[in-house]
Design a protein around this motif. Sequence first.
Motif, PDB file in Angstrom:
ATOM      1  N   GLU A 121      14.020   0.703   7.652  1.00 19.50           N
ATOM      2  CA  GLU A 121      12.709   0.107   7.435  1.00 19.50           C
ATOM      3  C   GLU A 121      11.850   0.271   8.674  1.00 19.50           C
ATOM      4  O   GLU A 121      12.348   0.354   9.795  1.00 19.50           O
ATOM      5  CB  GLU A 121      12.819  -1.367   7.051  1.00 19.50           C
ATOM      6  N   GLY A 122      10.547   0.366   8.459  1.00 24.32           N
ATOM      7  CA  GLY A 122       9.623   0.524   9.564  1.00 24.32           C
ATOM      8  C   GLY A 122       8.241   0.900   9.063  1.00 24.32           C
ATOM      9  O   GLY A 122       8.019   1.087   7.868  1.00 24.32           O
ATOM     10  N   TRP A 123       7.319   1.050   9.988  1.00 25.11           N
ATOM     11  CA  TRP A 123       5.934   1.354   9.632  1.00 25.11           C
ATOM     12  C   TRP A 123       5.730   2.839   9.363  1.00 25.11           C
ATOM     13  O   TRP A 123       6.372   3.680   9.977  1.00 25.11           O
ATOM     14  CB  TRP A 123       4.986   0.915  10.736  1.00 25.11           C
ATOM     15  N   TYR A 124       4.826   3.123   8.455  1.00 30.64           N
ATOM     16  CA  TYR A 124       4.356   4.486   8.213  1.00 30.64           C
ATOM     17  C   TYR A 124       2.841   4.460   8.338  1.00 30.64           C
ATOM     18  O   TYR A 124       2.159   3.753   7.588  1.00 30.64           O
ATOM     19  CB  TYR A 124       4.765   4.967   6.819  1.00 30.64           C
ATOM     20  N   ARG A 125       2.295   5.253   9.286  1.00 27.77           N
ATOM     21  CA  ARG A 125       0.852   5.251   9.496  1.00 27.77           C
ATOM     22  C   ARG A 125       0.288   6.654   9.667  1.00 27.77           C
ATOM     23  O   ARG A 125      -0.844   6.806  10.122  1.00 27.77           O
ATOM     24  CB  ARG A 125       0.497   4.410  10.732  1.00 27.77           C
ATOM     25  N   LYS A 126       1.046   7.663   9.282  1.00 30.18           N
ATOM     26  CA  LYS A 126       0.527   9.032   9.406  1.00 30.18           C
ATOM     27  C   LYS A 126      -0.621   9.269   8.440  1.00 30.18           C
ATOM     28  O   LYS A 126      -1.502  10.083   8.680  1.00 30.18           O
ATOM     29  CB  LYS A 126       1.647  10.039   9.153  1.00 30.18           C
ATOM     30  N   GLU A 127      -0.591   8.574   7.331  1.00 27.50           N
ATOM     31  CA  GLU A 127      -1.647   8.642   6.317  1.00 27.50           C
ATOM     32  C   GLU A 127      -1.586   7.316   5.582  1.00 27.50           C
ATOM     33  O   GLU A 127      -0.568   6.948   5.014  1.00 27.50           O
ATOM     34  CB  GLU A 127      -1.386   9.800   5.356  1.00 27.50           C
ATOM     35  N   GLY A 128      -2.696   6.578   5.596  1.00 25.17           N
ATOM     36  CA  GLY A 128      -2.610   5.231   5.059  1.00 25.17           C
ATOM     37  C   GLY A 128      -1.794   4.350   5.985  1.00 25.17           C
ATOM     38  O   GLY A 128      -1.559   4.674   7.157  1.00 25.17           O
ATOM     39  N   GLU A 129      -1.329   3.233   5.470  1.00 28.40           N
ATOM     40  CA  GLU A 129      -0.525   2.312   6.274  1.00 28.40           C
ATOM     41  C   GLU A 129       0.331   1.449   5.364  1.00 28.40           C
ATOM     42  O   GLU A 129      -0.176   0.841   4.417  1.00 28.40           O
ATOM     43  CB  GLU A 129      -1.423   1.420   7.134  1.00 28.40           C
ATOM     44  N   ALA A 130       1.618   1.419   5.640  1.00 28.06           N
ATOM     45  CA  ALA A 130       2.509   0.570   4.858  1.00 28.06           C
ATOM     46  C   ALA A 130       3.785   0.314   5.647  1.00 28.06           C
ATOM     47  O   ALA A 130       4.234   1.175   6.418  1.00 28.06           O
ATOM     48  CB  ALA A 130       2.851   1.226   3.523  1.00 28.06           C
ATOM     49  N   PHE A 131       4.350  -0.871   5.446  1.00 26.38           N
ATOM     50  CA  PHE A 131       5.673  -1.144   5.983  1.00 26.38           C
ATOM     51  C   PHE A 131       6.674  -0.719   4.920  1.00 26.38           C
ATOM     52  O   PHE A 131       6.632  -1.210   3.783  1.00 26.38           O
ATOM     53  CB  PHE A 131       5.856  -2.631   6.325  1.00 26.38           C
ATOM     54  N   VAL A 132       7.539   0.206   5.273  1.00 19.07           N
ATOM     55  CA  VAL A 132       8.409   0.865   4.298  1.00 19.07           C
ATOM     56  C   VAL A 132       9.840   0.377   4.450  1.00 19.07           C
ATOM     57  O   VAL A 132      10.378   0.332   5.565  1.00 19.07           O
ATOM     58  CB  VAL A 132       8.359   2.398   4.484  1.00 19.07           C
ATOM     59  N   ARG A 133      10.442   0.021   3.324  1.00 18.96           N
ATOM     60  CA  ARG A 133      11.869  -0.336   3.298  1.00 18.96           C
ATOM     61  C   ARG A 133      12.582   0.590   2.314  1.00 18.96           C
ATOM     62  O   ARG A 133      12.145   0.722   1.170  1.00 18.96           O
ATOM     63  CB  ARG A 133      12.068  -1.786   2.875  1.00 18.96           C
ATOM     64  N   ILE A 134      13.649   1.214   2.769  1.00 18.32           N
ATOM     65  CA  ILE A 134      14.488   2.044   1.901  1.00 18.32           C
ATOM     66  C   ILE A 134      15.686   1.197   1.487  1.00 18.32           C
ATOM     67  O   ILE A 134      16.376   0.637   2.348  1.00 18.32           O
ATOM     68  CB  ILE A 134      14.956   3.324   2.632  1.00 18.32           C
ATOM     69  N   ASN A 135      15.934   1.103   0.192  1.00 14.22           N
ATOM     70  CA  ASN A 135      16.987   0.187  -0.251  1.00 14.22           C
ATOM     71  C   ASN A 135      18.386   0.747   0.015  1.00 14.22           C
ATOM     72  O   ASN A 135      18.549   1.846   0.554  1.00 14.22           O
ATOM     73  CB  ASN A 135      16.785  -0.225  -1.723  1.00 14.22           C
ATOM     74  N   SER A 136      19.392  -0.004  -0.369  1.00 10.62           N
ATOM     75  CA  SER A 136      20.774   0.358  -0.032  1.00 10.62           C
ATOM     76  C   SER A 136      21.248   1.611  -0.756  1.00 10.62           C
ATOM     77  O   SER A 136      22.261   2.202  -0.379  1.00 10.62           O
ATOM     78  CB  SER A 136      21.720  -0.804  -0.359  1.00 10.62           C
ATOM     79  N   ALA A 137      20.525   2.030  -1.799  1.00  8.94           N
ATOM     80  CA  ALA A 137      20.880   3.253  -2.519  1.00  8.94           C
ATOM     81  C   ALA A 137      20.078   4.455  -2.029  1.00  8.94           C
ATOM     82  O   ALA A 137      20.192   5.552  -2.583  1.00  8.94           O
ATOM     83  CB  ALA A 137      20.645   3.062  -4.022  1.00  8.94           C
ATOM     84  N   GLY A 138      19.249   4.260  -0.987  1.00  7.79           N
ATOM     85  CA  GLY A 138      18.454   5.353  -0.464  1.00  7.79           C
ATOM     86  C   GLY A 138      17.204   5.635  -1.287  1.00  7.79           C
ATOM     87  O   GLY A 138      16.755   6.783  -1.360  1.00  7.79           O
ATOM     88  N   LEU A 139      16.628   4.597  -1.878  1.00 10.46           N
ATOM     89  CA  LEU A 139      15.409   4.733  -2.678  1.00 10.46           C
ATOM     90  C   LEU A 139      14.283   3.946  -2.028  1.00 10.46           C
ATOM     91  O   LEU A 139      14.493   2.844  -1.509  1.00 10.46           O
ATOM     92  CB  LEU A 139      15.621   4.209  -4.101  1.00 10.46           C
ATOM     93  N   ARG A 140      13.070   4.493  -2.084  1.00 14.65           N
ATOM     94  CA  ARG A 140      11.917   3.721  -1.617  1.00 14.65           C
ATOM     95  C   ARG A 140      11.530   2.762  -2.767  1.00 14.65           C
ATOM     96  O   ARG A 140      10.670   3.031  -3.582  1.00 14.65           O
ATOM     97  CB  ARG A 140      10.756   4.646  -1.261  1.00 14.65           C
TER      98      ARG A 140
END
Length: 423
Positions: free
Chosen positions: A53-72
């Motif tokens: 999990e962490g921030w994505y700001r290369k385009e737009g802005e969102a705090f991103v969490r990838i679940n335990s199965a490797g899915l956004r």
Amino acid sequence: MTKKWWAKLSLVLVSVLVGLLLAEIVLRVVGFTYPVFYTTDERRGYALRAGVEGWYRKEGEAFVRINSAGLRDREHAREKPPRTLRVAVLGDSYAEALQVPVEDAFWSVLERELGACESSGGRQVEVINFGVSGYGTAQQLITLREHVWQYAPDIVLLAVTTNNDIVDNSRALKKTDEIPYYLLRGGRLTLDDSFLRTRAFRLRNSALNRFGRWIRDNSRVIQAIHQAQGALKARLAARRAAKPQATPTPVPRPSAAPGPSQKGPTGASPAADAPAVAAVTSEELGVDNWVYRQPEGAVWNDAWSVTEELLKAMRDEVQGKGALFFVATLSNGIQVYPEPSARAAFMQRVRIQDLFYPDRRIKSLGEREGFRVVNLAPALQEYAERNRVFLHGFGEQTGNGHWNSEGHRVAGQMLARELCQEK
């Protein structure tokens, strides 16, 4: 002299270490975190990393969490709950949707809208997102076979990004050896997984690389350095793009600003933020624009042939499991640019007659081969033009790039209406 030199050097090293430690503490306190979201995958080349999990700001802005199965996505139980309609979404960066909060992604909108559909019969609707940035149809087919079926979906929705999915299915056009491809041999699809034997893949999968990724995951200072490098590269790329070989045709902005629901990430209206030539100058005469034309030459004909065979293979796979196969072609920024003169200027400059050629071609394939295809781009274009709103892009790149929150919202609603008829 030597003792003094060592004393000074030790003082400098201690000062640097203290400075780095303080920087690390400050970055952690303010919540700065930009991890590596991807890892190697021996079937698909790469995949999202479970639990990151962490921030994505290369385009737009969102705090991103990838679940335990490797899915956004949020967590989903493998076993389907009783009286539940499950929809599995396959796609690339549009489905991964790192640019927007998870609740704004089109598949989240789709889940909410389908839940209110009268034909749902009181069933709970659950949409599971398997999208990964950069995936072509080959990687999506592998994902379907090896990851999707354990969730027992009732509907498989394939989200096709026309401006790069056909390219992604061709080694000659994609120009990378680090992912799997399917080849047509004797009219049949054959998996080419030679990427496993490339030096680049072995290096990315090495213990040294994994150690480096661990350091970056656990050091906010290293993450900050990587972010600074990325920002510098982006700035240099923007500067190069701002110096076209030929003078671009000016593109007038839409004259009416959108309403409150169309606000951008900064709170300003996208129409007001858009540079006057955004839709034209960012679309160079590159390989992606050839998708708007009838294919010429062996490479493009092969790319289309492989793509169409992959779609048929996916249809067979889904129907063989008793599920519904549903294909949606999405939109590219220029297709839904709200100003007709901008679209016309682009079409003239790249010498094309139909911005919807790839969409129509895939729809015709579905009609011939017995699976449902909905083309979102024409309806999204009409919506954008009628409401004077941009559905793609953020900030200075409004009009280009991925869907913004408004694009996701409208697309999700349109998909829900189409799927509601299928249920």
